[in-house]
Design a protein around this motif. Structure first.
Motif, PDB file in Angstrom:
ATOM      1  N   GLN A  70      48.230  26.895  46.608  1.00 21.69           N
ATOM      2  CA  GLN A  70      46.861  27.028  47.090  1.00 21.69           C
ATOM      3  C   GLN A  70      46.806  28.160  48.114  1.00 21.69           C
ATOM      4  N   VAL A  71      45.798  29.003  48.011  1.00 23.00           N
ATOM      5  CA  VAL A  71      45.604  30.028  49.036  1.00 23.00           C
ATOM      6  C   VAL A  71      44.234  29.847  49.660  1.00 23.00           C
ATOM      7  N   GLN A  72      44.138  30.151  50.935  1.00 21.67           N
ATOM      8  CA  GLN A  72      42.855  30.061  51.620  1.00 21.67           C
ATOM      9  C   GLN A  72      42.726  31.195  52.612  1.00 21.67           C
ATOM     10  N   VAL A  73      41.498  31.409  53.038  1.00 18.13           N
ATOM     11  CA  VAL A  73      41.210  32.490  53.983  1.00 18.13           C
ATOM     12  C   VAL A  73      42.108  32.362  55.211  1.00 18.13           C
ATOM     13  N   GLY A  74      42.733  33.498  55.584  1.00 18.71           N
ATOM     14  CA  GLY A  74      43.589  33.511  56.757  1.00 18.71           C
ATOM     15  C   GLY A  74      45.053  33.290  56.470  1.00 18.71           C
ATOM     16  N   ASP A  75      45.398  32.820  55.264  1.00 16.92           N
ATOM     17  CA  ASP A  75      46.803  32.602  54.922  1.00 16.92           C
ATOM     18  C   ASP A  75      47.577  33.913  54.970  1.00 16.92           C
ATOM     19  N   ILE A  76      48.775  33.866  55.473  1.00 19.72           N
ATOM     20  CA  ILE A  76      49.697  34.999  55.428  1.00 19.72           C
ATOM     21  C   ILE A  76      50.627  34.749  54.248  1.00 19.72           C
ATOM     22  N   ILE A  77      50.569  35.604  53.225  1.00 17.28           N
ATOM     23  CA  ILE A  77      51.334  35.356  52.009  1.00 17.28           C
ATOM     24  C   ILE A  77      52.193  36.564  51.640  1.00 17.28           C
ATOM     25  N   ASP A  78      53.246  36.296  50.895  1.00 18.48           N
ATOM     26  CA  ASP A  78      54.093  37.359  50.368  1.00 18.48           C
ATOM     27  C   ASP A  78      53.543  37.793  49.019  1.00 18.48           C
ATOM     28  N   ILE A  79      53.362  39.093  48.862  1.00 18.81           N
ATOM     29  CA  ILE A  79      52.835  39.621  47.604  1.00 18.81           C
ATOM     30  C   ILE A  79      53.664  40.835  47.175  1.00 18.81           C
ATOM     31  N   LYS A  80      53.452  41.254  45.940  1.00 20.25           N
ATOM     32  CA  LYS A  80      54.089  42.481  45.458  1.00 20.25           C
ATOM     33  C   LYS A  80      53.042  43.311  44.730  1.00 20.25           C
ATOM     34  N   ILE A  81      53.197  44.620  44.787  1.00 22.79           N
ATOM     35  CA  ILE A  81      52.254  45.544  44.169  1.00 22.79           C
ATOM     36  C   ILE A  81      52.485  45.567  42.659  1.00 22.79           C
ATOM     37  N   GLN A  82      51.421  45.334  41.892  1.00 21.94           N
ATOM     38  CA  GLN A  82      51.528  45.372  40.434  1.00 21.94           C
ATOM     39  C   GLN A  82      50.935  46.645  39.845  1.00 21.94           C
ATOM     40  N   LYS A  83      49.820  47.077  40.435  1.00 21.41           N
ATOM     41  CA  LYS A  83      49.149  48.253  39.883  1.00 21.41           C
ATOM     42  C   LYS A  83      48.309  48.888  40.979  1.00 21.41           C
ATOM     43  N   VAL A  84      48.320  50.228  41.020  1.00 23.29           N
ATOM     44  CA  VAL A  84      47.522  50.962  42.004  1.00 23.29           C
ATOM     45  C   VAL A  84      46.665  51.982  41.261  1.00 23.29           C
ATOM     46  N   GLU A  85      45.344  51.874  41.413  1.00 27.91           N
ATOM     47  CA  GLU A  85      44.420  52.831  40.799  1.00 27.91           C
ATOM     48  C   GLU A  85      43.731  53.587  41.928  1.00 27.91           C
ATOM     49  N   ILE A  86      44.344  54.688  42.354  1.00 29.18           N
ATOM     50  CA  ILE A  86      43.853  55.429  43.519  1.00 29.18           C
ATOM     51  C   ILE A  86      42.438  55.940  43.300  1.00 29.18           C
ATOM     52  N   GLU A  87      42.166  56.464  42.075  1.00 33.80           N
ATOM     53  CA  GLU A  87      40.852  57.048  41.816  1.00 33.80           C
ATOM     54  C   GLU A  87      39.744  55.998  41.831  1.00 33.80           C
ATOM     55  N   ARG A  88      40.083  54.753  41.512  1.00 34.37           N
ATOM     56  CA  ARG A  88      39.084  53.676  41.513  1.00 34.37           C
ATOM     57  C   ARG A  88      39.166  52.816  42.775  1.00 34.37           C
ATOM     58  N   GLY A  89      40.154  53.127  43.615  1.00 28.82           N
ATOM     59  CA  GLY A  89      40.302  52.355  44.852  1.00 28.82           C
ATOM     60  C   GLY A  89      40.666  50.910  44.607  1.00 28.82           C
ATOM     61  N   ARG A  90      41.522  50.665  43.584  1.00 31.41           N
ATOM     62  CA  ARG A  90      41.857  49.288  43.226  1.00 31.41           C
ATOM     63  C   ARG A  90      43.359  49.052  43.354  1.00 31.41           C
ATOM     64  N   ILE A  91      43.695  47.889  43.886  1.00 28.73           N
ATOM     65  CA  ILE A  91      45.090  47.481  44.009  1.00 28.73           C
ATOM     66  C   ILE A  91      45.221  46.091  43.384  1.00 28.73           C
ATOM     67  N   SER A  92      46.105  45.972  42.399  1.00 25.85           N
ATOM     68  CA  SER A  92      46.364  44.679  41.762  1.00 25.85           C
ATOM     69  C   SER A  92      47.653  44.109  42.327  1.00 25.85           C
ATOM     70  N   LEU A  93      47.609  42.845  42.703  1.00 28.98           N
ATOM     71  CA  LEU A  93      48.741  42.207  43.361  1.00 28.98           C
ATOM     72  C   LEU A  93      49.335  41.095  42.513  1.00 28.98           C
TER      73      LEU A  93
END
Length: 715
Positions: free
Chosen positions: A686-709
Motif C-alpha cells: 500500500q502506498v499513501q501520500v507522504g510515504d518515502i519509498i524505494d523506486i527505480k527508473i523504468q523510462k524517461v521521456e525528456i521531450e514529454r516531461g514524463r518519468i515512468s517508475l
C-alpha cells in the motif's frame, strides 16, 4: 428488523455494541470522544466502526421518515391495504421504497393521467386482463367514445397509455430490469459535433462502448465531465431479452384475447418511452454515485496521509513562493511560525536578477540562522530549486547543514486571501502570505493545512465534479479525526486548529484564543471552564484532546481525560512514583509495573475498565506522544536532480505526492514527478501520500516531461 439488528448484521458486530453506541451518539457525544474515552461502553469499537454506525443510523432514520410520508400519502388516497402496509414496513432500502411508491406517487399531467380523465381506465384494465370475448378491439373501444374521445383509435391509444404507465411503474419490473442493466447493460459514448476537444483529453471515449459493470470510477467521472462540457453524448442500453423477460413475467399477451395485439404494442411503447429511459437514468445515477463515493474515499485517504505528515519542529524556515514576472516571494518564520522577515526576488525571466536574489537569500539565511528552505511546487519551482541548490553547493557564506525541500503549495493562494490569513498577518501583502504558509507547512503540516479548504489541497480526483456536500462532510470528518487523534496545545493552537477539536467548534475556538490573549497561557485544563459558553458537556468532550504543557498538572499534557485523573494518580502511587519524577524514571518504572501487574484485576479494583487503564498507563509511559513522530522523515535535499541525470534502472528514494486510481505520483527530486503505475506496485503493498519509498527508473521521456517508475527492492 430493528435498527440495532440491521446495523449489527451489516457491520458484523454485536447488537449490544450498536445499542450502546447509539445511546452515546443520541446523548450528543462526538465520535472521537466515544472512540477514545468510552471503550468499555462500546466494547472497543474504533472510530471507523462508530462512524459507520452513525452513518447507517442516519440512513435508517431518514428511510423511516420517508416511509411515514409514503404510508400517509397512500392512506389519504384510500389505497393502503394491510398487505401493502406490511410490504412497505418491511422494506430496507430507499430504492425499493420508491419503486413500491411509484404507482401511488402524485404525478404531473401525463398521457396516462389525461386518458384516465377521459374515462379510459376500464378499457385499459381490459387490456391488462387480456379479456376473452367475441368482440373486436374496435367494438370494445366504441363503448368509451365521448366528447373527449372522438373515435375508436383515440380510445385504444389512451388505454394503451394507461397500461404503459402501469407496466413502467411496476416495482418488480423496475427492480429486475435495473438489476439486469447493472450487470449486462452497455454504456455508449460518442463525440458530439458541438465542441472541439482540441487537446484530445477525451479521445479514448470518442466512439466507445463499455459494459456497465466493468466501468471504472475514473472512467465514469471523466465521461460525466466530458458530457457536461458537451464533448460527448452518452447513452445506456439494456439487452432486449432482459427487459422483455422482466415484463413478460407480469404482463403476457393471450392470443385468444382480441386485445393481445394492443398489449404487445403497449409493451414496446412502455419499454422504449418510459421504462428504459428511466432505467438508463437510474444506471447513470448509480454509476455516478458509486464513482463519487470512490473518489471521495481516495481523496479522504490522501488527505489523512497529508495531514499526518511528520512535523519538522525547532527550525527557522525560509518559505519561497516561486514566480517569473512578479518575482519569488520570500518569507522567514521562526520555530513558532512567527514571520521574521519578507522579501521579493527576481532571479528568473524577464528580470534575471539571479546575483541580487542570491545576495538577498544569503543575507536572510545568515541574519535569522535559517536551517531549512521550503520551495513551493508551482510556477518556476524547479528553476528556483536550481538556484537554491547552486547556492547551497557553491556558497561559502551559508551554514553547511542548510537543506531545502519542495513543498506542495496547493491552497496557498486560497489561504492568502482568507479571513484567517488577514487575521494572522494583517499588515502583510496578500501575495507574501503564501510564502509564510509554505514555510509553516514544513514546520507543522497539520497546524497550517487545517486553515485551508481541504478541496484546495491538491490530493483529490475530480473533486470539482462530485457532490460537494458529501465531499465536504467526508473531508471535514478526516480533519476532525486527525486533529483529535494527535491533540493540540491549547496555549499555541490557532482558532482554525482548535475548531476541529471534539465539542469545540469555530465560535468556541475563537473565544479560547481571545481568553488566552487576555489572561495569558492556560495553567490547567480546569481553567477552560472559565471561558464564556464552555460548559460541562463541551469540557467533557474536549478536555482530553487539549494539551497544556508545563502547567500546574503534568497530566494536563497527556491524553488522559480529567475524569480519569484519580485513577492515573493511584497508578503512579502504586508504581512508587510521584508526579514530580523525571520522565526517564517514570517510563522505566511504569513499564516494569505493567509487566508484573494483572491489569484486569487492577481495573476492577480501581473502578475503571481495562482498556481505559491500559490507555492511562501508556500515556504515563509516553506522555503527550505525537503519533506522527514515528512516521518516515521528510527527504531533505541539497542538490537538484535533472531529467538528463536519470538512467534506466537507477534506484532512488522518493516521496509520494498523490495517489490516484491508476497509480501514484512520486517526487524523486527531478523537475517532473514520476508515475508509479499501479501495475508496478506489488500485490499487498500500500502506498499513501507522504510515504518515502524505494523506486527505480523504468523510462524517461525528456521531450514529454514524463518519468515512468518501477518498484524498488533496496538491492
Amino acid at each position: 428488523m430493528t435498527h440495532i439488528k440491521i446495523i449489527a448484521n451489516e457491520l458484523i458486530i454485536k447488537p449490544e455494541q450498536v445499542s450502546a453506541t447509539i445511546k452515546l451518539l443520541d446523548a450528543d457525544n462526538t465520535i472521537p470522544f466515544i472512540a477514545r474515552y468510552r471503550k468499555e461502553a462500546t466494547s472497543g469499537l474504533d472510530e471507523v466502526q462508530i462512524r459507520q454506525i452513525a452513518e447507517l443510523l442516519e440512513q435508517l432514520r431518514t428511510l423511516d421518515k420517508r416511509r411515514k410520508t409514503v404510508l400517509k400519502t397512500i392512506q389519504e388516497q384510500g389505497k393502503l391495504t394491510p398487505e401493502l402496509r406490511s410490504q412497505i414496513q418491511s422494506i430496507e432500502t430507499r430504492t425499493e421504497l420508491e419503486d413500491i411508491y411509484r404507482p401511488y406517487k402524485p404525478k404531473r399531467k401525463t398521457r396516462a393521467s389525461i386518458a384516465r380523465e377521459k374515462g379510459l381506465q376500464e378499457l385499459a384494465d381490459s387490456i391488462i386482463k387480456q379479456i376473452q370475448t367475441d368482440e373486436t378491439p374496435e367494438q370494445l373501444a366504441s363503448k368509451y367514445i365521448n366528447d373527449a374521445v372522438p373515435d375508436n383509435e383515440e380510445a385504444l391509444s389512451g388505454a394503451r397509455d394507461i397500461v404503459a404507465e402501469v407496466i413502467s411503474d411496476h416495482p418488480i419490473i423496475r427492480q429486475t430490469t435495473r438489476k439486469k442493466a447493472l450487470e449486462w447493460g452497455q454504456q455508449s459514448t460518442k463525440k458530439t459535433d458541438h465542441t472541439d476537444d482540441q487537446r484530445g483529453v477525451y479521445k479514448q471515449y470518442y466512439d466507445h462502448e463499455f459494459r456497465v459493470s466493468r466501468l471504472q470510477p475514473h472512467q465514469i467521472l471523466a465521461i460525466n465531465r466530458a458530457e457536461n462540457e458537451n464533448v460527448l453524448s452518452v447513452s445506456v442500453s439494456v439487452p432486449e431479452q432482459d427487459w422483455r423477460g422482466a415484463i413478460a413475467d407480469h404482463f403476457r399477451s393471450e392470443r385468444r384475447s382480441p386485445l393481445a395485439e394492443q398489449l404487445e404494442l403497449t409493451i414496446d411503447d412502455a419499454a422504449n418511452r418510459l421504462l428504459l429511459p428511466a432505467i438508463a437514468r437510474d444506471i447513470r445515477r448509480t454509476l455516478t454515485q458509486t464513482a463519487e463515493e470512490h473518489a471521495i474515499r481516495v481523496f479522504a485517504k490522501n488527505l489523512r496521509a497529508l495531514l499526518n505528515q511528520p512535523p519538522l519542529p525547532g527550525h527557522t524556515v525560509m518559505g519561497i513562493d516561486p514566480g517569473y514576472r512578479t518575482g519569488c516571494k520570500v518569507a522567514v518564520v521562526d520555530p513558532t511560525g512567527k514571520s521574521l522577515s519578507t522579501a521579493t526576488i527576481y532571479p528568473h525571466p524577464p528580470q534575471k536578477q539571479s546575483f541580487k536574489a542570491i545576495e538577498t537569500i544569503t543575507q536572510l539565511v545568515r541574519q535569522h540562522d535559517v536551517s531549512l528552505i521550503a520551495i513551493g511546487n508551482g510556477t518556476a519551482s524547479r528553476e528556483t530549486e536550481q538556484l537554491i541548490a547552486d547556492l547551497i553547493q557553491e556558497s561559502q557564506n551559508i551554514p553547511e547543514d542548510l537543506h531545502y525541500i519542495i513543498v506542495s503549495e496547493s491552497g496557498a493562494s486560497v489561504y492568502s486571501a482568507s479571513k484567517v490569513a488577514r487575521s494572522e498577518l494583517p499588515n502583510m501583502d496578500v501575495s507574501m502570505r503564501g510564502a509564510v504558509s509554505i514555510a509553516r507547512r514544513l514546520q507543522d503540516p497539520l497546524a497550517e493545512l487545517v486553515k485551508i479548504d481541504p478541496k484546495s489541497l491538491g490530493v483529490g480526483m475530480y473533486q470539482h465534479d462530485i457532490d460537494q456536500k458529501s465531499l465536504t462532510e467526508a473531508l471535514d470528518t478526516v480533519v476532525e479525526s486527525v486533529v483529535n487523534k494527535i491533540g493540540v496545545n491549547v496555549n499555541t493552537a490557532s482558532p482554525s486548529l482548535l475548531s476541529h477539536i471534539s465539542g469545540i467548534g469555530s465560535v468556541m475556538a475563537t473565544r479560547i484564543v481571545e481568553y488566552r490573549d487576555e489572561n495569558g497561557p492556560f495553567q490547567n485544563r480546569k481553567s477552560l471552564l472559565d471561558i464564556r459558553g464552555l460548559g460541562p458537556k463541551s469540557f467533557e468532550q474536549a478536555a482530553g484532546f487539549l494539551r497544556i504543557l508545563d502547567g500546574d498538572n503534568r497530566l494536563d499534557g497527556t491524553s488522559i481525560h480529567p475524569e480519569s485523573y484519580p485513577t492515573a494518580e493511584t497508578v503512579m502511587q502504586l508504581a512508587g512514583l510521584g508526579l514530580d519524577c523525571t520522565h526517564g524514571a517514570q517510563e522505566s518504572t511504569l513499564k516494569g509495573f505493567r509487566q508484573r501487574t494483572d491489569l484486569g484485576e487492577l481495573a476492577t479494583k480501581l473502578g475503571t475498565g481495562t482498556p481505559t487503564l491500559e490507555d492511562i498507563i501508556q500515556q504515563l509511559i509516553h506522555p503527550g506522544r505525537d503519533p506522527r513522530q514515528y512516521l518516515p522523515k521528510t527527504i531533505l535535499r541539497s542538490d537538484v536532480l535533472k531529467m538528463d541525470d536519470l538512467s534506466i534502472g537507477m534506484r532512488l528514494k522518493g516521496t509520494v505526492r498523490n495517489v490516484v486510481d491508476f497509480g501514484a505520483f512520486v517526487d524523486i527530486g527531478a523537475k517532473q514527478d514520476g508515475l508509479l503505475h499501479r501495475s508496478q506496485i506489488p500485490r499487498g503493498e500500500q502506498v499513501q501520500v507522504g510515504d518515502i519509498i524505494d523506486i527505480k527508473i523504468q523510462k524517461v521521456e525528456i521531450e514529454r516531461g514524463r518519468i515512468s517508475l518501477g518498484w524498488g527492492d533496496n538491492q
